[in-house]
Design an enzyme around this catalytic site. Structure first.
Site, PDB file in Angstrom:
ATOM      1  N   HIS A 125      25.442  -0.511 -14.643  1.00  0.00           N
ATOM      2  CA  HIS A 125      24.525  -1.653 -14.524  1.00  0.00           C
ATOM      3  C   HIS A 125      24.408  -2.453 -15.825  1.00  0.00           C
ATOM      4  CE1 HIS A 125      21.462   1.121 -16.154  1.00  0.00           C
ATOM      5  NE2 HIS A 125      20.737   0.073 -16.426  1.00  0.00           N
TER       6      HIS A 125
ATOM      7  N   HIS B 178      27.722   3.084 -20.470  1.00  0.00           N
ATOM      8  CA  HIS B 178      27.106   1.784 -20.792  1.00  0.00           C
ATOM      9  C   HIS B 178      27.545   1.235 -22.160  1.00  0.00           C
ATOM     10  CE1 HIS B 178      24.694   2.622 -17.382  1.00  0.00           C
ATOM     11  NE2 HIS B 178      23.736   3.307 -17.968  1.00  0.00           N
TER      12      HIS B 178
HETATM   13  C1  BG6 Z   1      20.595   4.965 -16.944  1.00  0.00           C
HETATM   14  C2  BG6 Z   1      20.392   6.283 -17.624  1.00  0.00           C
HETATM   15  O1  BG6 Z   1      21.934   4.806 -16.582  1.00  0.00           O
HETATM   16  O2  BG6 Z   1      20.227   3.934 -17.844  1.00  0.00           O
HETATM   17  C3  BG6 Z   1      18.958   6.440 -18.060  1.00  0.00           C
HETATM   18  O3  BG6 Z   1      20.713   7.320 -16.699  1.00  0.00           O
HETATM   19  C4  BG6 Z   1      18.541   5.287 -18.930  1.00  0.00           C
HETATM   20  O4  BG6 Z   1      18.768   7.659 -18.758  1.00  0.00           O
HETATM   21  C5  BG6 Z   1      18.868   3.989 -18.240  1.00  0.00           C
HETATM   22  O5  BG6 Z   1      17.138   5.374 -19.142  1.00  0.00           O
HETATM   23  C6  BG6 Z   1      18.617   2.826 -19.171  1.00  0.00           C
HETATM   24  O6  BG6 Z   1      18.760   1.642 -18.452  1.00  0.00           O
HETATM   25  P1  BG6 Z   1      18.052   0.313 -18.972  1.00  0.00           P
HETATM   26  O7  BG6 Z   1      18.566  -0.731 -18.046  1.00  0.00           O
HETATM   27  O8  BG6 Z   1      16.587   0.548 -18.861  1.00  0.00           O
HETATM   28  O9  BG6 Z   1      18.493   0.148 -20.384  1.00  0.00           O
END
Ligand code: BG6
Ligand code: NDP
Length: 441
Positions: free
Chosen positions: A153, A215
């Site tokens: 994402h 990510h």
């Molecule tokens: C998720 C992780 O993919 O991304 C989580 O599993 C993390 O541990 C999250 O908190 C963070 O996403 P964002 O969009 O809040 O930075």
């Protein structure tokens, strides 16, 4: 873009992701007219719900509830969908534990979902190189790669997508985007919260698997890759692969927050890291000899994802004879507020050449207001449209695991207090991103 006549099936619909992210995203798509009454959303899982009971789990408008249904299990799903109408696309969102991805894909195939089906698969995609390869090989038995949409994402975050525009639509930066002019890059993803109710999952994962392998490595690829020949998914993928192939991780420090072992679902002798710092090099012509630091963690002093680009100093001839002037920096603020900040030096008005730090800022809120489309909305729309640009290919996932493999679960584990950030790995000065916190409020 408007989605017509699609059946969106959420597998594992009784879970947390569906409630917190997917249904709200689908409701927003409906509100903005991108999803219409000609489509349906079906929740599925082992839990027994009737349509009414399922709908009542979500705080979504009535018109969304009207296209929301529930079907227990996968058996009979094909027939169920065809009775609801004729749909040009059927998309399955795997909001499931990774351990059941393969059996679920097999069941869908046995149920008769073939070429028309698209599978959106959540992270984590495997646990290491071998397991990712096993899952990929097994999924490819039932579905072609073009039908698989592996979610990351972060790729759908506006400020991350803007990195491509910043780099490839502005003549200003391209000539200096290399290790001749840039001294180092830092990528930072701090979270204030701990593992909360996800202790059981997180304890088998750790921050390197949870945040960095996917990510932050993806983010780094966009930041450092060569210009793709077009913006189509395959051309971007090729450039990301070229970076992944030449990553050389040289250091890794692992830390755990005090109190983590008391979290629900966490082993009392856990050695899982909740914060990690990695140093790496990209061994290609553009980036040779320039360190990149990646830091990510939970229960830190703040929430913020940022990238810092630090440029080399100019010759100390006219100004800066004693190194007193800060080197230029570009800060990409990814979240919670989005923006780009350029740190410059400027003259203090007056007769002599006294220099001070100044900033040029581009803040999303000033230009676009505060309504920025969420990541899941964009991902759902793209998957329905069949646009794979924001999804991760099997080759990328496997390479990323392969390169990071030697860092997993190894080395000394140290500890930190919650609400602190235990910076250790830095050759030059650690870029204090907190300083930029209020820059784009
Ligand atoms: C998720 C992780 O993919 O991304 C989580 O599993 C993390 O541990 C999250 O908190 C963070 O996403 P964002 O969009 O809040 O930075
Ligand atoms: P949950 O555990 O809350 O829900 C998953 C659902 O899957 C359950 O409600 C259950 O539904 C079904 N399920 C569980 N075990 C099995 C099994 N053995 N066989 C078949 N079905 C099973 O998980 P989440 O919703 O939090 O996460 C789903 C996926 O999304 C995971 O891969 C997770 O890593 C990923 N993810 C989640 C995020 C989040 O914020 N929650 C963020 C990013 C990724 P039922 O019992 O009805 O079948």
């Amino acid at each position: 873009m408007t989605i017509h006549e699609s059946a969106i099936v959420i597998l594992g619909a009784s879970g947390d992701l569906t409630k917190r992210k997917l249904l709200p995203a689908l409701a927003r798509l409906f509100k903005t007219g991108k999803l219409t009454q000609s489509s349906i959303i079906i929740g599925s899982g082992r839990t027994d719900f009737d349509d009414e009971g399922f709908r009542n789990r979500f705080d979504v408008p009535e018109d969304v509830k009207q296209i929301l249904f529930y079907h227990s299990g996968i058996k009979g799903l094909k027939n169920y969908i065809s009775k609801k109408g004729s749909f040009t696309r059927v998309i399955f969102f795997f909001a499931l534990p990774p351990s059941v991805y393969v059996t679920t894909a097999r069941e869908l195939s046995e149920e008769g979902f073939g070429n028309e089906a698209r599978l959106i698969i959540e992270k984590p995609f495997g646990y290491d190189f071998e397991s990712a390869q096993t899952i990929n090989n097994a999924l490819h038995k039932y579905y072609d790669e073009s039908q698989l949409f592996r979610i990351d994402h972060y790729l759908a975050k506006e400020a991350i997508q803007n990195i491509l525009v910043f780099r490839f639509a502005n003549a200003l930066f391209d000539p200096i985007w290399n290790s001749r002019y840039i001294e180092e890059i830092q990528i930072n993803a701090c979270e204030r919260i701990g593992v909360e109710n996800r202790g059981a999952y997180f304890d088998k994962s750790g921050i390197i698997r949870d945040m960095i392998q996917n990510h932050l490595v993806q983010l780094m690829c966009l930041l450092t890759m060569e210009p793709p020949v077009s913006l189509n998914a395959e051309d971007i993928r090729l450039q990301k692969i070229n970076i992944l192939k030449v990553i050389d991780y040289t250091e890794c420090k692992r830390f755990q927050y005090n109190g983590y072992r008391d979290e629900p679902g966490v082993a009392s002798d856990s050695t899982t890291e909740t914060y990690a710092e990695l140093k790496l090099y990209i061994n290609n012509f553009r980036w040779i000899n320039m360190p990149i630091y990646i830091r990510a963690g939970k229960a830190l002093n703040r929430k913020g994802t940022e990238i810092g680009i630090k440029f080399k100093a100019l010759p100390r001839l006219l100004f800066n004879k004693h190194g007193e002037i800060k080197q230029n920096r570009i800060i990409f603020k990814i979240q919670p507020t989005e923006g780009i900040i350029l740190d410059l030096s400027g003259k203090i008005p007056g007769s002599d050449f006294q220099i001070t730090e100044t900033k040029m800022k581009f803040c999303y809120r000033d230009h676009f207001g505060s309504e920025i489309e969420g990541a899941y909305e964009k991902l759902l729309l793209d998957a329905l449209e069949g646009d794979r640009t924001l999804f991760v290919s099997s080759e990328e996932t496997e390479l990323s695991w392969q390169k990071i493999g030697s860092l997993l679960d190894t080395g000394t584990l140290r500890f930190y207090d919650q609400g602190k950030i235990p910076i250790e790995l830095t050759l030059t000065d650690w870029l204090d991103f907190e300083k930029y916190e209020n820059s784009c409020q």
